[in-house]
Design a protein around this motif. Sequence first.
Motif, PDB file in Angstrom:
ATOM      1  N   ASP A 184      -1.110  14.966  -0.246  1.00  0.00           N
ATOM      2  CA  ASP A 184      -0.443  13.763   0.255  1.00  0.00           C
ATOM      3  C   ASP A 184      -1.226  12.535  -0.185  1.00  0.00           C
ATOM      4  OD1 ASP A 184       1.473  12.295   1.650  1.00  0.00           O
ATOM      5  OD2 ASP A 184       0.278  12.263   3.488  1.00  0.00           O
ATOM      6  N   ALA A 185      -0.515  11.448  -0.346  1.00  0.00           N
ATOM      7  CA  ALA A 185      -1.118  10.141  -0.615  1.00  0.00           C
ATOM      8  C   ALA A 185      -0.434   9.162   0.321  1.00  0.00           C
ATOM      9  CB  ALA A 185      -0.924   9.732  -2.066  1.00  0.00           C
ATOM     10  N   SER A 186      -1.151   8.692   1.331  1.00  0.00           N
ATOM     11  CA  SER A 186      -0.540   7.812   2.332  1.00  0.00           C
ATOM     12  C   SER A 186      -1.626   6.995   3.033  1.00  0.00           C
ATOM     13  CB  SER A 186       0.230   8.639   3.365  1.00  0.00           C
ATOM     14  OG  SER A 186      -0.656   9.507   4.045  1.00  0.00           O
ATOM     15  N   ARG A 187      -1.170   6.104   3.915  1.00  0.00           N
ATOM     16  CA  ARG A 187      -2.108   5.325   4.733  1.00  0.00           C
ATOM     17  C   ARG A 187      -2.537   6.198   5.905  1.00  0.00           C
ATOM     18  NH1 ARG A 187       0.279   0.117   6.923  1.00  0.00           N
ATOM     19  NH2 ARG A 187       2.226   1.231   6.853  1.00  0.00           N
ATOM     20  N   PRO A 188      -3.834   6.447   6.063  1.00  0.00           N
ATOM     21  CA  PRO A 188      -4.268   7.317   7.159  1.00  0.00           C
ATOM     22  C   PRO A 188      -4.262   6.635   8.519  1.00  0.00           C
ATOM     23  CG  PRO A 188      -6.165   6.561   5.921  1.00  0.00           C
ATOM     24  CD  PRO A 188      -4.942   6.054   5.204  1.00  0.00           C
ATOM     25  N   ASP A 189      -4.427   5.327   8.526  1.00  0.00           N
ATOM     26  CA  ASP A 189      -4.543   4.595   9.791  1.00  0.00           C
ATOM     27  C   ASP A 189      -3.614   3.386   9.745  1.00  0.00           C
ATOM     28  OD1 ASP A 189      -5.319   3.471  12.171  1.00  0.00           O
ATOM     29  OD2 ASP A 189      -7.370   2.999  11.540  1.00  0.00           O
ATOM     30  N   PRO A 190      -2.611   3.312  10.636  1.00  0.00           N
ATOM     31  CA  PRO A 190      -1.690   2.167  10.610  1.00  0.00           C
ATOM     32  C   PRO A 190      -2.368   0.823  10.870  1.00  0.00           C
ATOM     33  CG  PRO A 190      -0.823   3.942  11.985  1.00  0.00           C
ATOM     34  CD  PRO A 190      -2.216   4.319  11.616  1.00  0.00           C
ATOM     35  N   SER A 191      -3.522   0.834  11.528  1.00  0.00           N
ATOM     36  CA  SER A 191      -4.210  -0.429  11.793  1.00  0.00           C
ATOM     37  C   SER A 191      -4.986  -0.919  10.566  1.00  0.00           C
ATOM     38  CB  SER A 191      -5.158  -0.277  12.985  1.00  0.00           C
ATOM     39  OG  SER A 191      -6.199   0.631  12.665  1.00  0.00           O
ATOM     40  N   ARG A 192      -5.092  -0.089   9.539  1.00  0.00           N
ATOM     41  CA  ARG A 192      -5.758  -0.481   8.286  1.00  0.00           C
ATOM     42  C   ARG A 192      -4.735  -0.410   7.163  1.00  0.00           C
ATOM     43  NH1 ARG A 192     -11.129   0.765   6.976  1.00  0.00           N
ATOM     44  NH2 ARG A 192     -10.573  -0.694   5.344  1.00  0.00           N
ATOM     45  N   PRO A 193      -3.953  -1.477   6.970  1.00  0.00           N
ATOM     46  CA  PRO A 193      -2.888  -1.428   5.967  1.00  0.00           C
ATOM     47  C   PRO A 193      -3.384  -1.470   4.527  1.00  0.00           C
ATOM     48  CG  PRO A 193      -3.021  -3.615   6.908  1.00  0.00           C
ATOM     49  CD  PRO A 193      -3.988  -2.758   7.671  1.00  0.00           C
ATOM     50  N   ASP A 194      -4.694  -1.636   4.328  1.00  0.00           N
ATOM     51  CA  ASP A 194      -5.223  -1.771   2.973  1.00  0.00           C
ATOM     52  C   ASP A 194      -5.874  -0.493   2.449  1.00  0.00           C
ATOM     53  OD1 ASP A 194      -7.307  -1.844   4.762  1.00  0.00           O
ATOM     54  OD2 ASP A 194      -8.441  -3.371   3.672  1.00  0.00           O
ATOM     55  N   ASN A 233     -13.951  17.141   1.812  1.00  0.00           N
ATOM     56  CA  ASN A 233     -12.800  18.054   1.806  1.00  0.00           C
ATOM     57  C   ASN A 233     -11.749  17.677   0.766  1.00  0.00           C
ATOM     58  OD1 ASN A 233     -13.983  19.433   3.970  1.00  0.00           O
ATOM     59  ND2 ASN A 233     -12.991  18.090   5.453  1.00  0.00           N
ATOM     60  N   ASN A 234     -12.192  17.353  -0.419  1.00  0.00           N
ATOM     61  CA  ASN A 234     -11.288  17.038  -1.538  1.00  0.00           C
ATOM     62  C   ASN A 234     -10.336  15.891  -1.227  1.00  0.00           C
ATOM     63  OD1 ASN A 234     -12.430  19.205  -2.945  1.00  0.00           O
ATOM     64  ND2 ASN A 234     -10.998  20.638  -2.007  1.00  0.00           N
ATOM     65  N   THR A 235     -10.856  14.845  -0.625  1.00  0.00           N
ATOM     66  CA  THR A 235     -10.052  13.650  -0.346  1.00  0.00           C
ATOM     67  C   THR A 235     -10.561  12.501  -1.196  1.00  0.00           C
ATOM     68  OG1 THR A 235     -11.478  12.948   1.481  1.00  0.00           O
ATOM     69  CG2 THR A 235      -9.586  14.348   2.045  1.00  0.00           C
ATOM     70  N   TRP A 236      -9.695  11.544  -1.377  1.00  0.00           N
ATOM     71  CA  TRP A 236     -10.025  10.309  -2.079  1.00  0.00           C
ATOM     72  C   TRP A 236      -9.579   9.156  -1.195  1.00  0.00           C
ATOM     73  CZ3 TRP A 236     -12.369  10.009  -6.874  1.00  0.00           C
ATOM     74  CH2 TRP A 236     -12.550  11.223  -7.540  1.00  0.00           C
ATOM     75  N   ILE A 237     -10.418   8.132  -1.129  1.00  0.00           N
ATOM     76  CA  ILE A 237     -10.109   6.944  -0.333  1.00  0.00           C
ATOM     77  C   ILE A 237     -10.017   5.756  -1.283  1.00  0.00           C
ATOM     78  CG2 ILE A 237     -10.825   5.429   1.555  1.00  0.00           C
ATOM     79  CD1 ILE A 237     -10.268   8.245   2.499  1.00  0.00           C
ATOM     80  N   LEU A 238      -8.884   5.076  -1.245  1.00  0.00           N
ATOM     81  CA  LEU A 238      -8.683   3.859  -2.026  1.00  0.00           C
ATOM     82  C   LEU A 238      -8.562   2.705  -1.038  1.00  0.00           C
ATOM     83  CD1 LEU A 238      -7.298   6.288  -3.755  1.00  0.00           C
ATOM     84  CD2 LEU A 238      -6.439   4.404  -5.097  1.00  0.00           C
ATOM     85  N   THR A 244       0.829  -1.205   0.000  1.00  0.00           N
ATOM     86  CA  THR A 244       0.000   0.000   0.000  1.00  0.00           C
ATOM     87  C   THR A 244       0.865   1.256   0.000  1.00  0.00           C
ATOM     88  OG1 THR A 244      -1.706  -1.210   1.200  1.00  0.00           O
ATOM     89  CG2 THR A 244      -1.878   1.168   1.200  1.00  0.00           C
ATOM     90  N   ASP A 245       1.928   1.260   0.799  1.00  0.00           N
ATOM     91  CA  ASP A 245       2.837   2.414   0.817  1.00  0.00           C
ATOM     92  C   ASP A 245       3.477   2.628  -0.547  1.00  0.00           C
ATOM     93  OD1 ASP A 245       2.297   2.926   3.480  1.00  0.00           O
ATOM     94  OD2 ASP A 245       4.061   1.850   4.220  1.00  0.00           O
ATOM     95  N   SER A 246       3.873   1.543  -1.184  1.00  0.00           N
ATOM     96  CA  SER A 246       4.468   1.633  -2.515  1.00  0.00           C
ATOM     97  C   SER A 246       3.448   2.176  -3.523  1.00  0.00           C
ATOM     98  CB  SER A 246       4.971   0.259  -2.948  1.00  0.00           C
ATOM     99  OG  SER A 246       5.434   0.299  -4.271  1.00  0.00           O
ATOM    100  N   ASP A 247       2.220   1.675  -3.455  1.00  0.00           N
ATOM    101  CA  ASP A 247       1.179   2.159  -4.357  1.00  0.00           C
ATOM    102  C   ASP A 247       0.864   3.627  -4.104  1.00  0.00           C
ATOM    103  OD1 ASP A 247       0.995  -0.282  -5.612  1.00  0.00           O
ATOM    104  OD2 ASP A 247      -0.778  -0.940  -4.497  1.00  0.00           O
ATOM    105  N   ALA A 248       0.877   4.059  -2.839  1.00  0.00           N
ATOM    106  CA  ALA A 248       0.606   5.466  -2.519  1.00  0.00           C
ATOM    107  C   ALA A 248       1.650   6.378  -3.163  1.00  0.00           C
ATOM    108  CB  ALA A 248       0.571   5.667  -1.007  1.00  0.00           C
ATOM    109  N   ALA A 249       2.909   5.966  -3.120  1.00  0.00           N
ATOM    110  CA  ALA A 249       3.964   6.758  -3.757  1.00  0.00           C
ATOM    111  C   ALA A 249       3.772   6.792  -5.270  1.00  0.00           C
ATOM    112  CB  ALA A 249       5.327   6.179  -3.400  1.00  0.00           C
ATOM    113  N   HIS A 250       3.387   5.652  -5.844  1.00  0.00           N
ATOM    114  CA  HIS A 250       3.155   5.607  -7.294  1.00  0.00           C
ATOM    115  C   HIS A 250       1.938   6.441  -7.689  1.00  0.00           C
ATOM    116  CE1 HIS A 250       5.672   1.858  -7.115  1.00  0.00           C
ATOM    117  NE2 HIS A 250       6.251   2.541  -8.099  1.00  0.00           N
TER     118      HIS A 250
END
Length: 153
Positions: free
Chosen positions: A88-98, A132-137, A68-74
Amino acid sequence: MSKNSTKAILIFAVLIFFVFGIIGIPRGVTGPAFKASILDRIHLGLDLKGGTHLILQVMVDEAVGIATDSDAAHIKQDLLQNGITVGDASRPDPSRPDTIQITGAPPDRVGDIRTVLNSKYGTQYDIASGPNNTWILTMKPTAVAEIRKRALE
């Protein structure tokens, strides 16, 4: 006696002394007596008895998080290549790695963002716009299962 035969007898005597020191003096001259003497004196450790137990633990959630971290950077790089600057594009919650959250997306480029995300990441992620102009994948269960399977292999 010659000097060589004396040496041979001495070497043989020392060898017998050390062998009997290891296995002990048998209670007879038969094969079973020697075997019993060896089994009584030489104790095998757990590694030789087959008593060890090894547990290997694979951190499959970490493998999903790394993917997921790799995909966020891509994703951030792909959006930038298409002229779309995001915060920013990152994981918002460490307990949800997906899950990946994209923040700071320009509100006037919603269609372009959806096109870029669907074309490259639509097969692996469920894509939704948020407040607020966010996207969730969110990574699809089949993609998570495939990453976990590869991590175990």
